[in-house]
Scaffold this motif. Structure first.
Motif, PDB file in Angstrom:
ATOM      1  N   ARG A   1      17.343  -3.151  31.193  1.00 41.73           N
ATOM      2  CA  ARG A   1      17.441  -1.700  31.388  1.00 41.73           C
ATOM      3  C   ARG A   1      16.697  -1.000  30.256  1.00 41.73           C
ATOM      4  N   PRO A   2      15.556  -0.377  30.548  1.00 43.17           N
ATOM      5  CA  PRO A   2      14.709   0.147  29.469  1.00 43.17           C
ATOM      6  C   PRO A   2      15.378   1.200  28.606  1.00 43.17           C
ATOM      7  N   GLU A   3      16.292   2.007  29.180  1.00 45.55           N
ATOM      8  CA  GLU A   3      16.920   3.060  28.385  1.00 45.55           C
ATOM      9  C   GLU A   3      17.861   2.511  27.326  1.00 45.55           C
ATOM     10  N   LYS A   4      18.251   1.230  27.441  1.00 52.35           N
ATOM     11  CA  LYS A   4      19.137   0.626  26.450  1.00 52.35           C
ATOM     12  C   LYS A   4      18.390   0.170  25.198  1.00 52.35           C
ATOM     13  N   ARG A   5      17.061   0.054  25.288  1.00 52.59           N
ATOM     14  CA  ARG A   5      16.173  -0.227  24.150  1.00 52.59           C
ATOM     15  C   ARG A   5      16.486  -1.558  23.461  1.00 52.59           C
ATOM     16  N   HIS A   6      16.437  -2.608  24.241  1.00 53.90           N
ATOM     17  CA  HIS A   6      16.573  -3.955  23.689  1.00 53.90           C
ATOM     18  C   HIS A   6      15.497  -4.226  22.642  1.00 53.90           C
ATOM     19  N   ASP A   7      14.327  -3.608  22.800  1.00 48.96           N
ATOM     20  CA  ASP A   7      13.237  -3.831  21.855  1.00 48.96           C
ATOM     21  C   ASP A   7      13.629  -3.404  20.444  1.00 48.96           C
ATOM     22  N   LEU A   8      14.384  -2.320  20.322  1.00 47.15           N
ATOM     23  CA  LEU A   8      14.816  -1.868  18.995  1.00 47.15           C
ATOM     24  C   LEU A   8      15.827  -2.835  18.391  1.00 47.15           C
ATOM     25  N   ALA A   9      16.747  -3.308  19.228  1.00 45.14           N
ATOM     26  CA  ALA A   9      17.724  -4.282  18.737  1.00 45.14           C
ATOM     27  C   ALA A   9      17.033  -5.562  18.278  1.00 45.14           C
ATOM     28  N   ALA A  10      16.028  -6.011  19.030  1.00 45.49           N
ATOM     29  CA  ALA A  10      15.299  -7.227  18.665  1.00 45.49           C
ATOM     30  C   ALA A  10      14.528  -7.035  17.368  1.00 45.49           C
ATOM     31  N   THR A  11      13.959  -5.849  17.187  1.00 43.88           N
ATOM     32  CA  THR A  11      13.240  -5.557  15.943  1.00 43.88           C
ATOM     33  C   THR A  11      14.182  -5.617  14.745  1.00 43.88           C
ATOM     34  N   LEU A  12      15.367  -5.049  14.894  1.00 44.25           N
ATOM     35  CA  LEU A  12      16.333  -5.064  13.800  1.00 44.25           C
ATOM     36  C   LEU A  12      16.789  -6.488  13.498  1.00 44.25           C
ATOM     37  N   ALA A  13      17.109  -7.257  14.527  1.00 42.25           N
ATOM     38  CA  ALA A  13      17.580  -8.627  14.315  1.00 42.25           C
ATOM     39  C   ALA A  13      16.519  -9.456  13.612  1.00 42.25           C
ATOM     40  N   SER A  14      15.272  -9.286  14.009  1.00 43.11           N
ATOM     41  CA  SER A  14      14.187 -10.030  13.376  1.00 43.11           C
ATOM     42  C   SER A  14      14.039  -9.641  11.907  1.00 43.11           C
ATOM     43  N   ALA A  15      14.118  -8.339  11.635  1.00 38.82           N
ATOM     44  CA  ALA A  15      13.974  -7.868  10.255  1.00 38.82           C
ATOM     45  C   ALA A  15      15.108  -8.366   9.365  1.00 38.82           C
ATOM     46  N   CYS A  16      16.282  -8.577   9.961  1.00 39.69           N
ATOM     47  CA  CYS A  16      17.456  -9.014   9.195  1.00 39.69           C
ATOM     48  C   CYS A  16      17.652 -10.522   9.238  1.00 39.69           C
ATOM     49  N   ASP A  17      16.753 -11.221   9.915  1.00 44.55           N
ATOM     50  CA  ASP A  17      16.879 -12.671  10.080  1.00 44.55           C
ATOM     51  C   ASP A  17      18.236 -13.040  10.673  1.00 44.55           C
ATOM     52  N   ALA A  18      18.606 -12.335  11.735  1.00 43.36           N
ATOM     53  CA  ALA A  18      19.876 -12.573  12.411  1.00 43.36           C
ATOM     54  C   ALA A  18      19.614 -12.963  13.853  1.00 43.36           C
ATOM     55  N   GLU A  19      20.526 -13.694  14.430  1.00 48.22           N
ATOM     56  CA  GLU A  19      20.439 -14.024  15.856  1.00 48.22           C
ATOM     57  C   GLU A  19      20.877 -12.814  16.667  1.00 48.22           C
ATOM     58  N   LEU A  20      20.145 -12.538  17.743  1.00 45.08           N
ATOM     59  CA  LEU A  20      20.513 -11.428  18.619  1.00 45.08           C
ATOM     60  C   LEU A  20      21.150 -11.978  19.889  1.00 45.08           C
ATOM     61  N   LEU A  21      22.409 -11.647  20.107  1.00 48.91           N
ATOM     62  CA  LEU A  21      23.109 -11.998  21.340  1.00 48.91           C
ATOM     63  C   LEU A  21      22.990 -10.829  22.302  1.00 48.91           C
ATOM     64  N   SER A  22      22.738 -11.113  23.563  1.00 49.31           N
ATOM     65  CA  SER A  22      22.535 -10.045  24.543  1.00 49.31           C
ATOM     66  C   SER A  22      23.571 -10.120  25.649  1.00 49.31           C
ATOM     67  N   GLY A  23      23.973  -8.936  26.144  1.00 46.72           N
ATOM     68  CA  GLY A  23      24.936  -8.844  27.221  1.00 46.72           C
ATOM     69  C   GLY A  23      24.252  -8.682  28.558  1.00 46.72           C
ATOM     70  N   GLY A  24      24.941  -8.016  29.471  1.00 46.99           N
ATOM     71  CA  GLY A  24      24.411  -7.806  30.813  1.00 46.99           C
ATOM     72  C   GLY A  24      25.068  -8.685  31.834  1.00 46.99           C
TER      73      GLY A  24
END
Length: 319
Positions: A178-201
């Motif tokens: 869902r583009p309005e949820k902005r997964h791209d921003l969450a992925a950018t943050l996780a990458s910058a913090c060296d954290a794993e990103l878990l996704s819902g849906g």
């Protein structure tokens, strides 16, 4: 009092939580002594006309004190079927959507009571218009069933989900598609913090408390939200929430140490996430705030609206 709820938000394999908030509200209203029938039909463009015909036949054969439609297009079905008095709750996407939004905003002028799940839906957001502030318009959130949500040790939650017990992780609880949820921003943050990103849906509703408790923090990076249920659910679990200022977030997160409500900015969000990612089991004092937004309290507001409409007093719940 007898109420008919009309909705087409039904769960499926790709979205098992879809419409859970409507069912939770119905359950809470029933617990308070109101007789509620549900007219439900599947989502999809080809379903609206057949649903309107079936609904018209139902309304001709049975009497209801109030018809309560959830979302704009089901509201149009109810209106076309002759539902009166008619309350429509608008949830967000139906107001902000580039095509459906115009229909929802037009519908608000044609029903006995138009209600939004948050005050934010009455204002423009990210260049998208809000719901018109028609006379007597209300704010009637659904609210999550907080009996399902509470703190669990992070180690236990991760063990039950088969997750790495030591890897810092962030939870993006929405559908990445869902583009309005902005997964791209969450992925950018996780990458910058060296954290794993878990996704819902596709998380089963019964599993959501485990996923929330498994995360070091929950991310709401949306361009817009109607209510933003997951932020409240996370607070009930005392899990830190980082959110854009959408939906209920400005109220729910205000003044809570460890939470962030701000436009997405990578340095700001990285700094907010860092202490949570470094802690073994970070928590925030959010349960009290979540309790003010649970389905039980919200159901009481809805029942007040039902009685007001049925009595024809014209004194609507204000914003």
């Amino acid at each position: 009092m007898r109420v008919l709820v009309v909705t087409n938000f039904e769960p499926d394999e790709s979205a098992p939580q879809r419409g859970r908030w409507v069912r939770d509200q119905v359950d809470e209203v029933r617990r308070r002594g109101i007789e509620v029938d549900v007219f439900s039909f599947p989502p999809g463009r080809g379903e609206y006309l057949p649903a309107t015909r079936r609904l018209r036949a139902l309304l001709r054969g049975q009497r209801f004190d109030v018809v309560h439609a959830h979302y704009g297009l089901p509201g149009w079905c109810a209106l076309a079927a002759g539902a009166r008095p008619l309350l429509v709750t608008f949830h967000g996407t139906d107001v902000r959507h580039p095509l459906v939004g115009a229909l929802s905003r037009r519908l608000a002028w044609r029903v006995d009571l138009a209600a939004a799940v948050t005050r934010a839906l009455y204002r423009p957001e990210n260049d998208r218009p809000g719901l018109p502030a028609v006379p007597g318009a209300a704010v009637l959130p659904c609210g999550p069933d907080l009996a399902r949500f509470g703190p669990l040790p992070r180690e236990e939650a991760r063990r039950k989900l088969g997750l790495d017990p030591d890897r810092p992780c962030l939870l993006f609880p929405a559908n990445p598609g869902r583009p309005e949820k902005r997964h791209d921003l969450a992925a950018t943050l996780a990458s910058a913090c060296d954290a794993e990103l878990l996704s819902g849906g596709a998380i089963e509703p019964e599993q959501m408390p485990l996923w929330l408790n498994a995360a070091n923090a929950v991310l709401v990076t949306s361009d817009y939200e109607g209510f933003g249920m997951v932020a409240v659910e996370a607070l009930a679990c005392e899990v830190p929430v980082l959110s854009t200022p959408v939906g209920i977030a400005p109220y729910a997160l205000a003044g809570l140490d460890g939470c962030l409500c701000a436009p997405f900015d990578l340095p700001t969000w990285s700094a907010a996430a860092a202490p949570h990612l470094a802690a073994a089991d970070p928590r925030v004092d959010g349960a009290g705030r979540a309790a003010t937004l649970g389905s039980g309290r919200m159901a009481e507001r809805v029942i007040e609206a039902y009685r007001d409409i049925a009595a024809g007093s014209g004194n609507r719940l204000g914003r």
